[in-house]
Motif scaffolding. Structure first.
Motif, PDB file in Angstrom:
ATOM      1  N   LYS A   1      45.629  17.635  62.635  1.00  0.00           N
ATOM      2  CA  LYS A   1      45.631  17.864  63.431  1.00  0.00           C
ATOM      3  C   LYS A   1      45.488  16.309  64.059  1.00  0.00           C
ATOM      4  CE  LYS A   1      42.428  21.455  62.875  1.00  0.00           C
ATOM      5  NZ  LYS A   1      41.326  22.277  62.788  1.00  0.00           N
ATOM      6  N   ASN A   2      45.919  15.019  63.519  1.00  0.00           N
ATOM      7  CA  ASN A   2      45.516  13.604  64.073  1.00  0.00           C
ATOM      8  C   ASN A   2      44.110  13.503  64.366  1.00  0.00           C
ATOM      9  OD1 ASN A   2      48.198  13.379  62.591  1.00  0.00           O
ATOM     10  ND2 ASN A   2      49.559  14.230  64.805  1.00  0.00           N
ATOM     11  N   PRO A   3      42.837  13.499  64.227  1.00  0.00           N
ATOM     12  CA  PRO A   3      42.442  13.132  64.547  1.00  0.00           C
ATOM     13  C   PRO A   3      41.785  11.735  64.934  1.00  0.00           C
ATOM     14  CG  PRO A   3      41.643  14.057  62.286  1.00  0.00           C
ATOM     15  CD  PRO A   3      43.177  14.191  62.875  1.00  0.00           C
ATOM     16  N   ARG A   4      41.067  11.187  65.835  1.00  0.00           N
ATOM     17  CA  ARG A   4      40.714  10.161  66.010  1.00  0.00           C
ATOM     18  C   ARG A   4      40.048   9.775  65.118  1.00  0.00           C
ATOM     19  NH1 ARG A   4      38.390   8.273  70.948  1.00  0.00           N
ATOM     20  NH2 ARG A   4      38.917   6.275  70.661  1.00  0.00           N
ATOM     21  N   LEU A   5      40.183   8.685  64.624  1.00  0.00           N
ATOM     22  CA  LEU A   5      38.859   8.029  63.578  1.00  0.00           C
ATOM     23  C   LEU A   5      38.088   7.010  63.633  1.00  0.00           C
ATOM     24  CD1 LEU A   5      40.202   9.753  60.183  1.00  0.00           C
ATOM     25  CD2 LEU A   5      38.498  10.573  61.512  1.00  0.00           C
ATOM     26  N   GLN A   6      37.231   6.878  63.223  1.00  0.00           N
ATOM     27  CA  GLN A   6      36.765   5.968  63.006  1.00  0.00           C
ATOM     28  C   GLN A   6      35.911   4.928  61.857  1.00  0.00           C
ATOM     29  OE1 GLN A   6      33.767   4.860  66.204  1.00  0.00           O
ATOM     30  NE2 GLN A   6      32.262   3.819  65.215  1.00  0.00           N
ATOM     31  N   LEU A   7      35.690   3.745  61.260  1.00  0.00           N
ATOM     32  CA  LEU A   7      35.313   3.367  60.219  1.00  0.00           C
ATOM     33  C   LEU A   7      34.375   2.653  60.443  1.00  0.00           C
ATOM     34  CD1 LEU A   7      35.598   3.092  56.699  1.00  0.00           C
ATOM     35  CD2 LEU A   7      36.701   0.697  57.612  1.00  0.00           C
ATOM     36  N   SER A   8      33.195   2.613  60.023  1.00  0.00           N
ATOM     37  CA  SER A   8      31.499   2.763  60.030  1.00  0.00           C
ATOM     38  C   SER A   8      31.300   1.936  58.221  1.00  0.00           C
ATOM     39  CB  SER A   8      30.218   3.504  60.616  1.00  0.00           C
ATOM     40  OG  SER A   8      31.011   3.088  61.927  1.00  0.00           O
ATOM     41  N   ILE A   9      30.703   0.671  58.113  1.00  0.00           N
ATOM     42  CA  ILE A   9      30.505   0.407  56.974  1.00  0.00           C
ATOM     43  C   ILE A   9      28.908  -0.321  56.825  1.00  0.00           C
ATOM     44  CG2 ILE A   9      31.171  -0.826  54.777  1.00  0.00           C
ATOM     45  CD1 ILE A   9      33.653  -1.078  55.706  1.00  0.00           C
ATOM     46  N   TYR A  10      27.999   0.315  56.076  1.00  0.00           N
ATOM     47  CA  TYR A  10      26.916  -0.272  56.279  1.00  0.00           C
ATOM     48  C   TYR A  10      26.208  -0.630  55.113  1.00  0.00           C
ATOM     49  CZ  TYR A  10      26.545   2.700  60.519  1.00  0.00           C
ATOM     50  OH  TYR A  10      26.761   2.956  61.591  1.00  0.00           O
ATOM     51  N   THR A  11      24.870  -1.271  54.869  1.00  0.00           N
ATOM     52  CA  THR A  11      24.315  -1.800  53.877  1.00  0.00           C
ATOM     53  C   THR A  11      22.622  -1.753  53.618  1.00  0.00           C
ATOM     54  OG1 THR A  11      23.889  -4.217  55.052  1.00  0.00           O
ATOM     55  CG2 THR A  11      25.917  -3.904  53.615  1.00  0.00           C
ATOM     56  N   SER A  12      22.447  -1.204  52.430  1.00  0.00           N
ATOM     57  CA  SER A  12      21.090  -0.686  52.272  1.00  0.00           C
ATOM     58  C   SER A  12      21.226  -1.321  50.842  1.00  0.00           C
ATOM     59  CB  SER A  12      20.538   0.901  52.494  1.00  0.00           C
ATOM     60  OG  SER A  12      20.128   1.202  52.570  1.00  0.00           O
ATOM     61  N   LEU A  13      19.119  -1.320  50.757  1.00  0.00           N
ATOM     62  CA  LEU A  13      18.513  -0.877  49.306  1.00  0.00           C
ATOM     63  C   LEU A  13      18.338   0.188  49.054  1.00  0.00           C
ATOM     64  CD1 LEU A  13      15.412  -3.856  50.209  1.00  0.00           C
ATOM     65  CD2 LEU A  13      18.265  -4.355  49.327  1.00  0.00           C
ATOM     66  N   LYS A  14      18.893   0.953  49.210  1.00  0.00           N
ATOM     67  CA  LYS A  14      18.705   2.276  49.409  1.00  0.00           C
ATOM     68  C   LYS A  14      19.572   3.140  48.855  1.00  0.00           C
ATOM     69  CE  LYS A  14      14.255   3.249  50.245  1.00  0.00           C
ATOM     70  NZ  LYS A  14      13.127   4.282  51.231  1.00  0.00           N
ATOM     71  N   SER A  15      20.063   3.289  47.044  1.00  0.00           N
ATOM     72  CA  SER A  15      21.210   3.945  46.738  1.00  0.00           C
ATOM     73  C   SER A  15      21.555   5.571  47.311  1.00  0.00           C
ATOM     74  CB  SER A  15      21.813   4.206  45.322  1.00  0.00           C
ATOM     75  OG  SER A  15      20.398   5.124  44.726  1.00  0.00           O
ATOM     76  N   SER A  16      20.024   6.298  48.023  1.00  0.00           N
ATOM     77  CA  SER A  16      20.513   7.763  48.251  1.00  0.00           C
ATOM     78  C   SER A  16      20.198   7.468  49.508  1.00  0.00           C
ATOM     79  CB  SER A  16      19.423   8.499  48.297  1.00  0.00           C
ATOM     80  OG  SER A  16      19.589   9.582  48.120  1.00  0.00           O
ATOM     81  N   SER A  17      20.876   8.603  50.789  1.00  0.00           N
ATOM     82  CA  SER A  17      20.318   8.955  51.602  1.00  0.00           C
ATOM     83  C   SER A  17      18.956   9.556  52.815  1.00  0.00           C
ATOM     84  CB  SER A  17      21.509   9.059  53.383  1.00  0.00           C
ATOM     85  OG  SER A  17      22.580  10.712  52.814  1.00  0.00           O
ATOM     86  N   ASP A  18      18.744   9.738  51.318  1.00  0.00           N
ATOM     87  CA  ASP A  18      17.419  11.076  51.681  1.00  0.00           C
ATOM     88  C   ASP A  18      16.205   9.509  52.285  1.00  0.00           C
ATOM     89  OD1 ASP A  18      18.774  12.848  51.756  1.00  0.00           O
ATOM     90  OD2 ASP A  18      18.513  13.303  49.338  1.00  0.00           O
ATOM     91  N   GLY A  19      15.170  10.276  53.004  1.00  0.00           N
ATOM     92  CA  GLY A  19      14.618   9.457  53.230  1.00  0.00           C
ATOM     93  C   GLY A  19      14.332   7.379  54.123  1.00  0.00           C
ATOM     94  N   ASN A  20      15.812   7.532  55.112  1.00  0.00           N
ATOM     95  CA  ASN A  20      15.421   6.465  55.968  1.00  0.00           C
ATOM     96  C   ASN A  20      16.310   5.549  55.258  1.00  0.00           C
ATOM     97  OD1 ASN A  20      15.693   5.181  58.053  1.00  0.00           O
ATOM     98  ND2 ASN A  20      13.206   4.599  58.942  1.00  0.00           N
ATOM     99  N   PRO A  21      17.323   5.389  54.433  1.00  0.00           N
ATOM    100  CA  PRO A  21      17.496   4.005  54.212  1.00  0.00           C
ATOM    101  C   PRO A  21      18.139   2.833  54.247  1.00  0.00           C
ATOM    102  CG  PRO A  21      19.395   5.347  54.521  1.00  0.00           C
ATOM    103  CD  PRO A  21      18.336   6.202  54.820  1.00  0.00           C
ATOM    104  N   ASN A  22      17.270   2.771  55.718  1.00  0.00           N
ATOM    105  CA  ASN A  22      17.541   0.903  56.319  1.00  0.00           C
ATOM    106  C   ASN A  22      18.320   1.056  57.071  1.00  0.00           C
ATOM    107  OD1 ASN A  22      16.630   0.023  59.075  1.00  0.00           O
ATOM    108  ND2 ASN A  22      15.756  -1.776  56.433  1.00  0.00           N
ATOM    109  N   LEU A  23      19.581   1.849  56.878  1.00  0.00           N
ATOM    110  CA  LEU A  23      21.240   1.191  57.388  1.00  0.00           C
ATOM    111  C   LEU A  23      21.651   0.019  58.384  1.00  0.00           C
ATOM    112  CD1 LEU A  23      23.046   4.601  57.179  1.00  0.00           C
ATOM    113  CD2 LEU A  23      22.111   3.232  55.679  1.00  0.00           C
ATOM    114  N   ASN A  24      22.217  -1.277  57.511  1.00  0.00           N
ATOM    115  CA  ASN A  24      22.513  -2.095  58.664  1.00  0.00           C
ATOM    116  C   ASN A  24      24.108  -2.590  59.246  1.00  0.00           C
ATOM    117  OD1 ASN A  24      22.245  -4.703  59.731  1.00  0.00           O
ATOM    118  ND2 ASN A  24      22.661  -6.404  57.721  1.00  0.00           N
ATOM    119  N   LEU A  25      24.549  -2.365  59.466  1.00  0.00           N
ATOM    120  CA  LEU A  25      25.818  -2.436  60.197  1.00  0.00           C
ATOM    121  C   LEU A  25      26.360  -3.900  59.918  1.00  0.00           C
ATOM    122  CD1 LEU A  25      28.695  -0.826  61.195  1.00  0.00           C
ATOM    123  CD2 LEU A  25      27.886  -2.311  63.803  1.00  0.00           C
ATOM    124  N   ILE A  26      27.587  -3.527  59.269  1.00  0.00           N
ATOM    125  CA  ILE A  26      28.119  -4.514  58.852  1.00  0.00           C
ATOM    126  C   ILE A  26      29.895  -4.927  59.215  1.00  0.00           C
ATOM    127  CG2 ILE A  26      26.958  -5.657  56.888  1.00  0.00           C
ATOM    128  CD1 ILE A  26      28.849  -4.767  54.722  1.00  0.00           C
TER     129      ILE A  26
END
Length: 510
Positions: A52-77
């Protein structure tokens, strides 16, 4: 019957080797080639969402936790708008390190591919993957040039603050992050989705059809030891190179299997350096050269085994040292052990170290047989008894050694010219190779050319790499000598013996 039994084991080994190579080729074909869905109605097919050729975006974050559960406190890089999955790009950024990471902690990265203009966690069609930006490894000690006294290891400014290199695993920064997205619009059969791809696949129900979202993959094979940087408490930020490229379905499946294989080897005790050697074979070469590497490695293993087997068989049947030099056997054993210890000290790849170790053990066994060494154990203390020089004159052994030592002292002035003259004389007049283990030499001759290919693939000391090309010259001379001086087994040699077994059983006729 005796001849059949002697050759049957070698034939069996070669047969097993051929079956192994054919089976491996069949498995590799099954990995690279995936059968597409042939249902024309499409009800049993899983198609790509990328059609379908959708418009995509790449976002990369860093975190001290390996799981996204429980608010991993992501930092956009890094944020890449209007991501083109078919175009390769590279970004160099600086990443700030949290205090916990600087204190021998871990840092994770979250890679999201989602619709442009929508936050990743609010997009139901987003795909993401979590991987580590750090790893634990015992740091490599600094290398000192013994001549100049200068440090030869290249270190960053943050690493130079470490005065004492610890002997425990510490946090290392992975300075490269390689990402891939499968670009093939492949249609999978619902009942025949490969298991290796399925775990990276996220499905989306669209009416009666099922589609798979972009398959995101992190190339862990590109994480090399040479790219690791030591992290310490004074390191506030470190550089990170992010590389993106598309990947085909065949290469994706192959890369998944290779990553799983490297992980399994590490679980079996392979060190990070050994695993890095294997990674280098896959990352630094293209797929065609990689296939050549497989066949080279397989034939190298086969010829190594056959050379060892025939060398042992030759020496096992040998009852005396007629036609052989005991000193040559002794010096070859010494040099082989030195080479093995050198490779061990240089932490060479196991692909080179293990055959060298087996060769050293065989050379030690040859010395034991050549000098007829008998080992007697008195508790845990061994004693050695040598019989080689006792066969002719047992009572004059010590006297012979003393006389030989004194004679060599005075004859050394003439020894070197005589050796040179003897070599020329042997080249012109002596034309017998009957006493050489020619089968073992032939296997080694083939193997040395395979070693040439390994010299460019496997990391090894430069001196050992040059030794591979030295062996080419040696074995080419041997092959020329073998062709030039064919063995006449009916000829009586200087010891009054003939090696033609058939002629021994025939009575003499007048």
């Amino acid at each position: 019957l005796c001849m059949f039994q002697k050759t049957s084991f070698t034939t069996l080994i070669i047969g097993v080797f051929i079956v192994y190579v054919l089976h491996t080729c069949w498995v590799m074909y099954g990995i690279v080639y995936t059968k597409p869905c042939e249902d024309r109605s499409g009800e049993n097919c899983i198609t790509s969402y990328m059609t379908k050729n959708p418009r995509l975006q790449l976002s990369i974050y860093t975190s001290l936790k390996s799981s996204s559960d429980g608010n991993p406190n992501l930092n956009l890089i890094l944020n890449v708008d209007d991501l083109d999955i078919y175009s390769k790009f590279e970004r160099n950024i600086n990443v700030s390190l949290p205090k916990k990471t600087r204190n021998n902690g871990t840092l994770f990265t979250y890679v999201f591919v989602h619709h442009a203009g929508v936050l990743p966690w609010k997009d139901s069609k987003q795909v993401h993957i979590v991987t580590q930006l750090t790893t634990y490894m015992v740091p490599k000690p600094q290398e000192i040039n013994l001549i100049s006294g200068e440090e030869t290891t290249q270190m960053s400014e943050s690493q130079k603050t470490i005065t004492d290199v610890p002997d425990r695993p510490i946090t290392h920064w992975r300075s490269r992050l390689t990402l891939n997205i499968m670009a093939d619009h492949f249609s999978f059969d619902r009942e025949a989705v490969p298991a290796d791809v399925h775990r990276y696949m996220k499905l989306y129900q669209y009416g009666k059809t099922v589609q798979y979202l972009p398959i995101l993959f992190v190339d862990l094979l590109s994480n090399r030891v040479k790219d690791l940087v030591i992290v310490n408490s004074s390191t506030s930020e470190l550089p990170l190179t992010i590389i993106y490229d598309k990947i085909s379905l065949g290469k994706l499946r192959f890369w998944i299997h290779m990553q799983d294989a490297v992980y399994s080897l590490q679980q079996f005790g392979f060190t990070e350096k050994d695993a890095d050697e294997i990674k280098g074979i896959f990352v630094d070469t293209n797929l065609y050269f990689l296939a050549l590497t497989f066949f080279v490695a397989a034939f190298h293993l086969l010829f190594d085994f056959l050379a060892f087997k025939n060398d042992i068989s030759f020496w096992k049947k040998k009852k005396s040292m007629v036609g052989m030099s005991s000193k040559a056997v002794l010096w070859r054993c010494f040099s082989t052990i030195v080479i093995f210890l050198f490779l061990l000290d240089e932490q060479t790849s196991l692909l080179v170290l293990i055959p060298a170790g087996i060769g050293a053990i065989i050379e030690i066994w040859k010395v034991k047989k050549a000098f007829k060494i008998i080992i007697h154990w008195k508790g845990i203390r061994p004693t050695f008894q040598v019989h080689s020089f006792l066969e002719m004159h047992p009572q004059s052994l010590l006297f012979s050694f003393i006389i030989s030592f004194q004679a060599m002292k005075y004859l050394s002035f003439l020894l070197y010219p005589l050796c040179l003259g003897g070599a020329v004389y042997s080249l012109v007049y002596l034309k017998s190779v009957a006493h050489l283990p020619w089968k073992a030499f032939m296997y080694k001759a083939f193997n040395t050319f395979i070693d040439d290919v390994f010299a460019f693939i496997i990391t090894m000391p430069t001196s050992h790499r040059l030794a591979c090309f030295r062996d080419d010259v040696v074995f080419l001379i041997y092959l020329y000598q073998r062709w030039l001086y064919p063995v006449d087994k009916t000829r009586i040699n200087e010891y009054g013996e003939s090696y033609d077994e058939k002629s021994k059983g025939k009575p003499h006729r007048d």
